[in-house]
Design a protein around this motif. Structure first.
Motif: not given
Ligand code: 5RP
Length: 220
Positions: A134-140, A142-148, A169-174, A192-197
């Motif tokens: 799980p990675v907590e991200v600032i909503p705006m 989210q797509a940028y962090v997902a690409r990184r 929001q949370i990104l779950d990284v598989h 940038t945009g990651v709050v916490c991993v």
């Protein structure tokens, strides 16, 4: 059923670390819920000074059993923090955040002298990453962090219908096999945009209590 009993055995063993008159750090999840219930059953709930909680859900449960929930800004360093985990490796590095409380969990763990992690055997792995990270991200962002994260080799999926206690929001990284957890924690934290991993590697558990239906094993 036997998993519930194993969680209970781990939670019971953690009671031995609770000190009367002190402020306790309390995490989030089904194993911690059992621990909170045992605080009430054992009478320890009335003996501690209060608790700092890692989520609104745990705060409510603590208040129901009469434990004052305190602000970490007013307590100073905590002696112990009790929390569960989604995975633990032999170095006691963890994946956490299945319950979306990872940021506050990491803060309370950082502010505690000892992190006592309570799990059942299903959480023990050789290599972290089978459980989606799980990675907590600032909503705006989210797509940028997902690409990184994709560029690092992971497959992020936005957790649906979940907003964290912090409004994020949370990104779950598989698809990760995490051999250098400290390096990956640092790398994801720097996006940038990651709050916490939800990798707890730089500050993992100090004590892992592994419950089984028969008892509990303590690993330090
Ligand atoms: C919540 C967490 C929990 O500690 C983790 O998900 C384990 O939960 P459970 O005890 O229900 O298996 O990190 O964010």
């Amino acid at each position: 059923m036997s998993q519930d009993l194993a969680k209970r055995k781990a939670a019971e063993a953690a009671l031995a670390y609770v000190q009367a008159g002190r402020v306790l750090g309390v995490g989030t999840g089904s194993t911690v819920n059992i621990f909170i219930d045992l605080l009430a059953e054992s009478g320890l709930a009335g003996k501690i000074k209060g608790a700092v909680s890692s989520s609104n859900a745990s705060s409510e449960r603590l208040q129901k059993i009469g434990v004052p929930v305190l602000d970490l800004n007013s307590t100073g360093e905590l002696s112990i923090y009790v929390d569960g985990a989604d995975e633990s490796n032999p170095k006691l590095q963890l994946i956490k955040g299945g319950g979306a409380a990872l940021t506050r969990e990491k803060i309370v763990a950082a502010a505690s002298e000892q992190f006592i992690c309570i799990v059942d055997r299903s959480k023990q792995v050789e290599v972290l990453g089978r459980f989606p990270l799980p990675v907590e991200v600032i909503p705006m962002a989210q797509a940028y962090v997902a690409r990184r994260i994709e560029a690092l080799g992971g497959q992020p999926k936005l957790r649906q219908n979940v907003i964290t206690d912090n409004g994020n929001q949370i990104l779950d990284v598989h698809g990760l096999a995490i051999h250098d957890a400290v390096a990956l924690e640092t790398e994801i934290n720097l996006i940038t945009g990651v709050v916490c991993v939800g990798l707890f590697a730089r500050r993992g558990a100090d004590v892992l209590i592994v419950g089984t239906p028969e008892g509990a094993q303590i690993i330090k």
